[in-house]
Design a protein around this motif. Structure first.
Motif, PDB file in Angstrom:
ATOM      1  N   LEU A 460       8.927  -1.826 -14.881  1.00 10.84           N
ATOM      2  CA  LEU A 460       9.591  -3.133 -14.933  1.00 10.84           C
ATOM      3  C   LEU A 460      11.092  -2.980 -15.156  1.00 10.84           C
ATOM      4  CD1 LEU A 460       7.031  -5.220 -17.058  1.00 10.84           C
ATOM      5  CD2 LEU A 460       7.473  -5.357 -14.594  1.00 10.84           C
ATOM      6  N   THR A 461      11.475  -1.993 -15.966  1.00 15.23           N
ATOM      7  CA  THR A 461      12.905  -1.727 -16.188  1.00 15.23           C
ATOM      8  C   THR A 461      13.586  -1.362 -14.874  1.00 15.23           C
ATOM      9  OG1 THR A 461      12.542  -1.006 -18.464  1.00 15.23           O
ATOM     10  CG2 THR A 461      14.545  -0.249 -17.393  1.00 15.23           C
ATOM     11  N   GLY A 462      12.944  -0.484 -14.098  1.00 13.69           N
ATOM     12  CA  GLY A 462      13.494  -0.120 -12.792  1.00 13.69           C
ATOM     13  C   GLY A 462      13.582  -1.306 -11.868  1.00 13.69           C
ATOM     14  N   ALA A 484      11.232 -12.721 -20.888  1.00 13.18           N
ATOM     15  CA  ALA A 484      10.209 -12.725 -19.836  1.00 13.18           C
ATOM     16  C   ALA A 484       9.585 -11.336 -19.680  1.00 13.18           C
ATOM     17  CB  ALA A 484      10.827 -13.182 -18.521  1.00 13.18           C
ATOM     18  N   TYR A 485      10.405 -10.332 -19.761  1.00  7.91           N
ATOM     19  CA  TYR A 485       9.938  -8.941 -19.655  1.00  7.91           C
ATOM     20  C   TYR A 485       8.963  -8.599 -20.775  1.00  7.91           C
ATOM     21  CZ  TYR A 485      10.708  -3.911 -20.847  1.00  7.91           C
ATOM     22  OH  TYR A 485      10.577  -2.606 -21.213  1.00  7.91           O
ATOM     23  N   LEU A 489       4.966  -7.761 -20.584  1.00 10.58           N
ATOM     24  CA  LEU A 489       4.483  -6.485 -21.123  1.00 10.58           C
ATOM     25  C   LEU A 489       3.425  -6.718 -22.204  1.00 10.58           C
ATOM     26  CD1 LEU A 489       5.240  -3.588 -20.416  1.00 10.58           C
ATOM     27  CD2 LEU A 489       6.806  -3.583 -22.353  1.00 10.58           C
ATOM     28  N   THR A 490       3.685  -7.696 -23.076  1.00 12.16           N
ATOM     29  CA  THR A 490       2.721  -8.014 -24.127  1.00 12.16           C
ATOM     30  C   THR A 490       1.438  -8.573 -23.530  1.00 12.16           C
ATOM     31  OG1 THR A 490       4.549  -8.475 -25.648  1.00 12.16           O
ATOM     32  CG2 THR A 490       2.374  -9.317 -26.266  1.00 12.16           C
ATOM     33  N   GLY A 491       1.579  -9.419 -22.510  1.00 11.24           N
ATOM     34  CA  GLY A 491       0.402  -9.954 -21.837  1.00 11.24           C
ATOM     35  C   GLY A 491      -0.452  -8.851 -21.244  1.00 11.24           C
ATOM     36  N   PHE A 492       0.183  -7.872 -20.628  1.00 13.73           N
ATOM     37  CA  PHE A 492      -0.538  -6.730 -20.059  1.00 13.73           C
ATOM     38  C   PHE A 492      -1.311  -5.982 -21.145  1.00 13.73           C
ATOM     39  CE2 PHE A 492      -0.272  -2.072 -19.248  1.00 13.73           C
ATOM     40  CZ  PHE A 492      -1.154  -1.996 -18.180  1.00 13.73           C
ATOM     41  N   ALA A 493      -0.644  -5.710 -22.265  1.00  8.08           N
ATOM     42  CA  ALA A 493      -1.281  -4.962 -23.354  1.00  8.08           C
ATOM     43  C   ALA A 493      -2.435  -5.752 -23.969  1.00  8.08           C
ATOM     44  CB  ALA A 493      -0.242  -4.619 -24.421  1.00  8.08           C
ATOM     45  N   VAL A 494      -2.225  -7.051 -24.218  1.00 13.86           N
ATOM     46  CA  VAL A 494      -3.242  -7.866 -24.875  1.00 13.86           C
ATOM     47  C   VAL A 494      -4.449  -8.085 -23.966  1.00 13.86           C
ATOM     48  CG1 VAL A 494      -3.733 -10.163 -25.814  1.00 13.86           C
ATOM     49  CG2 VAL A 494      -1.623  -8.977 -26.455  1.00 13.86           C
ATOM     50  N   VAL A 495      -4.222  -8.272 -22.678  1.00 12.35           N
ATOM     51  CA  VAL A 495      -5.344  -8.453 -21.744  1.00 12.35           C
ATOM     52  C   VAL A 495      -6.209  -7.195 -21.705  1.00 12.35           C
ATOM     53  CG1 VAL A 495      -5.946  -8.678 -19.288  1.00 12.35           C
ATOM     54  CG2 VAL A 495      -4.292 -10.225 -20.324  1.00 12.35           C
TER      55      VAL A 495
END
Length: 505
Positions: A460-462, A484-485, A489-495
């Protein structure tokens, strides 16, 4: 661009490219003070205190509602984001505000209604001691301590924030990685990542010792190489992608071809080799200090320091000399992290109260690390050496170890005071329930899939850097992008955590 000098002659100078501007933006930096870095790092345990008071006194996150998730995110992600952006000049003020909120919540009457145990159905019979002991699963030798989850989760969150925030002007230059000499928040972050990996790696060693097994060196090396291959593969992918899209690079960070994934990938096999040295130096702390001291002696007594800093990049070794030689410092940090893991992970900590014993062991380790750091860096009473993340020298190694040891101690104090039930559990089910009550869902998710989350953060940084002129956007846009980033990222981890998915790399 054409300019006129004092004699009226025209001189033509080329406008630097955006890529060159970005490289200059992160080059030749000297960092900031250790005191300010400590104030920023202190925000993580202070947030843990506020979160824990909300949970222990008000049962705010049980059940875990959408409002609970929002507050969890704002505390454990939002506060860290503020600490390196809008509050970067006043981290002490942010600490005071968070502490004030924690004291106010603690002073409120506890929410007893949420803590009431559910009534048993009419036909249900309460468990007797004999039935409960028969059905209970015995505790394992090694426990997953809540404070380690919070420590590692916070470390992952701030690392993910910084790797993107550093490309924006709102992120202070004193927090970015220094060129050669000095201290900065991101320099601490890199070392902390390695230190926390060492803490977790001690789990396998403890299990082996508990089972009375001794794994042959060949088997240890084979197992460590299996763990290394995915990381080395990620390093190759990053190298190809960075070169392929002509991405802005800071060559003096690791070298022309080297990157952090290569350092992480090479740690397991070297740690496996160093385990054999425990026959002669019976502790990981001793190995870490010995390795750090020997590396520093080589830097000071040979031409290695000059070679790393100023030699021309004429071959593969010289092109990647920072990454290759700093590896020895990171290996020492990893070994020191393993020693802390050996202290805090075992369930049987020794005689006396578990809580008191834990505090004493971590306190003694923290004090010893800071004394060694003082003796290494002080100009009047010590060796007068300067921290260098670029070389990962002895002062850098001791600085990282001392800071992280104090952080682990701070998280441990908060955890053991406010959630004593975890340490009184007599079976694995009760302990697991106490663990879930005592840990943030957001931080558990970051901790559970740390490396996959870190990889997605790099991607995502890239993406952001390839699509947004980060040097030319204002504070409002910067905060919107970073928020937003981190939400993504948190959504990805929590899911991943919700669906009970653990991705092993």
């Amino acid at each position: 661009m054409t300019v006129t000098d004092g004699n009226g002659a025209n001189n033509t100078t080329a406008t630097p490219s955006y890529k060159q501007r970005k490289e200059d933006f992160v080059s030749n930096l000297s960092g900031g003070s250790v005191t300010e870095i400590a104030q920023v790092c202190a925000i993580a345990p202070v947030v843990a205190l506020l979160w824990s008071v909300l949970q222990a006194r008000q049962s705010f996150f049980k059940p875990y509602t959408p409002l609970g998730f929002a507050v969890d995110f704002l505390l454990n992600v939002g506060a860290l984001l503020l600490s390196v952006t809008l509050y970067s000049s006043a981290p002490l003020l942010l600490n005071i505000l968070l502490l004030t909120a924690a004291f106010i919540v603690y002073a409120l009457p506890p929410n007893v209604s949420r803590r009431k145990k559910p009534k048993l159905p009419p036909n249900a019979q309460p468990k007797t001691a004999s039935t409960s002991s028969a059905s209970a699963t015995p505790l394992s030798v090694i426990s997953t301590k809540p404070f380690l989850t919070h420590y590692r989760g916070n470390m992952m969150v701030v690392t993910c924030i910084c790797i993107l925030a550093v490309d924006f002007r709102l992120f202070p230059r004193r927090f970015a990685k220094v060129e050669t000499w000095g201290t900065s928040l991101m320099d601490m972050g890199v070392g902390s990542f390695v230190f926390s990996a060492g803490v977790v790696a001690s789990r396998a060693v403890l299990k082996e010792r508990a089972e009375g097994m001794t794994t042959p060196l060949a088997m240890r090396l084979a197992s460590s190489l299996r763990h290394s291959l995915p990381l080395l593969g990620l390093g190759v992918i990053r190298l190809i992608s960075v070169k392929g899209v002509d991405y802005a690079e800071h060559v003096t960070e690791y070298g022309v071809h080297w990157n952090f994934f290569f350092t992480l990938g090479l740690l397991p096999p070297f740690v496996a080799l160093f385990q054999s040295a425990l026959k002669f130096v019976p502790s990981y702390a001793g190995l870490a200090v010995l390795l750090g001291v020997l590396y520093q002696i080589v830097l000071e007594s040979t031409g290695l320091k000059a070679y790393i800093l100023v030699s021309p990049r004429t071959n593969l070794l010289s092109m990647n000399r920072e990454g290759i030689f700093s590896f020895w410092g990171y290996l020492a940090i990893f070994l020191a992290g393993q020693d802390v893991g050996m202290l805090v992970l075992p369930r049987n900590l020794g005689p006396g109260s578990k809580r008191t014993t834990l505090w004493l062991k971590l306190g003694a380790w923290s004090l010893g690390s800071f004394v060694l750091y003082f003796l290494c860096t002080d100009y009047k009473y010590g060796a007068g050496l300067t921290v260098s993340r670029r070389m990962a020298n002895l002062p850098y190694m001791l600085w990282v170890v001392a800071f992280n040891s104090v952080l682990v101690l701070a998280f441990a104090v908060v955890d053991t005071v406010l959630f004593p039930a975890f340490y009184k559990a007599t079976d694995s089910k009760t302990e697991k329930e106490a663990y879930e009550i005592a840990t943030s869902r957001v931080l558990r998710a970051y901790n559970r899939n740390g490396l996959p989350v870190f990889l997605v953060a790099n991607l995502l940084t890239g993406l952001v850097n390839l699509t947004v002129p980060t040097l030319d956007v204002g504070a409002g846009t910067t905060m919107a992008i970073l928020l937003a980033y981190m939400v993504a990222l948190t959504g990805f981890a929590v899911v991943l955590d919700m669906y009970d998915v653990t991705i092993k790399l």
